[in-house]
Design a protein around this motif. Sequence first.
Motif, PDB file in Angstrom:
ATOM      1  N   PRO A   6       0.842  -1.191   0.000  1.00 37.97           N
ATOM      2  CA  PRO A   6       0.000   0.000   0.000  1.00 37.97           C
ATOM      3  C   PRO A   6       0.888   1.256   0.000  1.00 37.97           C
ATOM      4  CG  PRO A   6      -0.771  -1.578   1.624  1.00 37.97           C
ATOM      5  CD  PRO A   6       0.555  -2.075   1.135  1.00 37.97           C
ATOM      6  N   PRO A   7       0.481   2.349  -0.644  1.00 37.76           N
ATOM      7  CA  PRO A   7      -0.882   2.597  -1.134  1.00 37.76           C
ATOM      8  C   PRO A   7      -1.158   2.086  -2.546  1.00 37.76           C
ATOM      9  CG  PRO A   7       0.435   4.548  -1.449  1.00 37.76           C
ATOM     10  CD  PRO A   7       1.327   3.559  -0.749  1.00 37.76           C
TER      11      PRO A   7
ATOM     12  N   ASN B 158      -6.909   2.453   2.215  1.00 36.42           N
ATOM     13  CA  ASN B 158      -6.772   3.896   2.377  1.00 36.42           C
ATOM     14  C   ASN B 158      -5.569   4.463   1.637  1.00 36.42           C
ATOM     15  OD1 ASN B 158      -8.997   3.872   4.193  1.00 36.42           O
ATOM     16  ND2 ASN B 158      -7.625   3.234   5.849  1.00 36.42           N
ATOM     17  N   ALA B 159      -5.417   4.046   0.381  1.00 34.33           N
ATOM     18  CA  ALA B 159      -4.302   4.570  -0.409  1.00 34.33           C
ATOM     19  C   ALA B 159      -4.505   6.051  -0.663  1.00 34.33           C
ATOM     20  CB  ALA B 159      -4.216   3.822  -1.736  1.00 34.33           C
ATOM     21  N   PRO B 160      -3.468   6.896  -0.457  1.00 35.64           N
ATOM     22  CA  PRO B 160      -3.610   8.336  -0.690  1.00 35.64           C
ATOM     23  C   PRO B 160      -3.801   8.648  -2.171  1.00 35.64           C
ATOM     24  CG  PRO B 160      -1.324   7.779  -0.287  1.00 35.64           C
ATOM     25  CD  PRO B 160      -2.121   6.541  -0.022  1.00 35.64           C
ATOM     26  N   ALA B 161      -4.297   9.819  -2.437  1.00 34.76           N
ATOM     27  CA  ALA B 161      -4.587  10.215  -3.819  1.00 34.76           C
ATOM     28  C   ALA B 161      -3.314  10.389  -4.614  1.00 34.76           C
ATOM     29  CB  ALA B 161      -5.398  11.508  -3.839  1.00 34.76           C
TER      30      ALA B 161
ATOM     31  N   ARG C  84       1.805   4.698  -8.659  1.00 41.50           N
ATOM     32  CA  ARG C  84       0.944   3.524  -8.758  1.00 41.50           C
ATOM     33  C   ARG C  84       1.605   2.476  -9.658  1.00 41.50           C
ATOM     34  NH1 ARG C  84      -0.986   5.599  -5.082  1.00 41.50           N
ATOM     35  NH2 ARG C  84      -3.118   6.331  -4.747  1.00 41.50           N
ATOM     36  N   SER C  85       1.414   1.217  -9.354  1.00 40.48           N
ATOM     37  CA  SER C  85       1.914   0.162 -10.223  1.00 40.48           C
ATOM     38  C   SER C  85       1.034   0.068 -11.451  1.00 40.48           C
ATOM     39  CB  SER C  85       1.912  -1.190  -9.483  1.00 40.48           C
ATOM     40  OG  SER C  85       0.612  -1.531  -9.084  1.00 40.48           O
ATOM     41  N   ALA C  86       1.643  -0.234 -12.586  1.00 39.21           N
ATOM     42  CA  ALA C  86       0.867  -0.376 -13.811  1.00 39.21           C
ATOM     43  C   ALA C  86       0.089  -1.692 -13.773  1.00 39.21           C
ATOM     44  CB  ALA C  86       1.801  -0.362 -15.011  1.00 39.21           C
TER      45      ALA C  86
END
Length: 337
Positions: free
Chosen positions: A5-6, A324-327, A331-333
């Motif tokens: 995470p996130p 609850n990943a932040p905005a 990010r992983s593809a």
Amino acid sequence: MWPAPPDQPRFAFEAILRSEASVVPETEDQKLQRRLTGATRNDGVIIGKPSGIAVREGRVYVAEPAVKAITVLDASRKKLYRFGLRPPNTLERPQAIALDGHGRVYVLDAGLRRVMVFDALGLFQFSIALENGFTNPVAVAVSRDGKTIYVVDRGDLANNDHKVVAFTPDGREKFRIGPRGQTDGRFNIPLAATVATDGTLLVADSGNARIQAFDADGGFKFSFGGFGAELGRFSRPRAIATDADGNIYVADAGFNNVQIFNAKGELLMPLGRLSETPGPGHFSLIGAIAVDDTNRLYVTDNLFRKIDVFRRLSDDEGKSRMRNAPAEGKRSAPLAK
């Protein structure tokens, strides 16, 4: 889970395979006997230091040079067995292993200088002799239809004959790729190969810290990687696998992780890390890898003497596990579907 995470998780740790106890359940009588006596469970046959692994339909095939056999962890039949021990088709030093689309098992035996071919249950079918001209054969790959068998020769420091040779099932040479060099279509200590579902041959060109891709006729297509400490580059790529969607998995013995790329060689995510203590996704001497027909990833570690199994998560399952990943943040593809 990986990534952490996130990021949305794409893989979840599922199991460690290391012995007969990994696939053979205890009977109720055996459990009762242990409770009454206070004894610990006997693990049975222990997987030692595998040099190759392949998986299909619940059968985990492990090449073990130390026992001169292929060890099969057969989860579907809940048993462990070995083949390659019965004369006259005994194995001497099984170094690498691959499967075709018919379930046939191709074993590169570095001692016999042959590719030994068995059916899914270990019954001998035929062999291909590696005649003069091979310095140090280390890996085998096969097309899905079984019509092209690739043998990787890592060569040595004293010669330039670092190559991949393609054979027909009757042992005729179709073509070869190499020799030693740094340009497209040349190798420096190639260590592993695999064939994608579209027929693309992928070779771990370890001494050049890259992966090279070739078409079914041996023509160069593209390469990716290169030396570097950042993600997307390599230190010592030593094993390679692909899944049904064309994603490419590369195990690096320097970083002790598996990096996952799409079919174009674009980085998707890493999995695992270097560690001095065993645990899920902890590696100290990463070895062979495989991806099965359910897109599970199998990773061997020769110091911890284990095979870690990771289950690929569906997109919906991965989203449901996010916490609850932040905005903002990397990010992983998503893996190819």
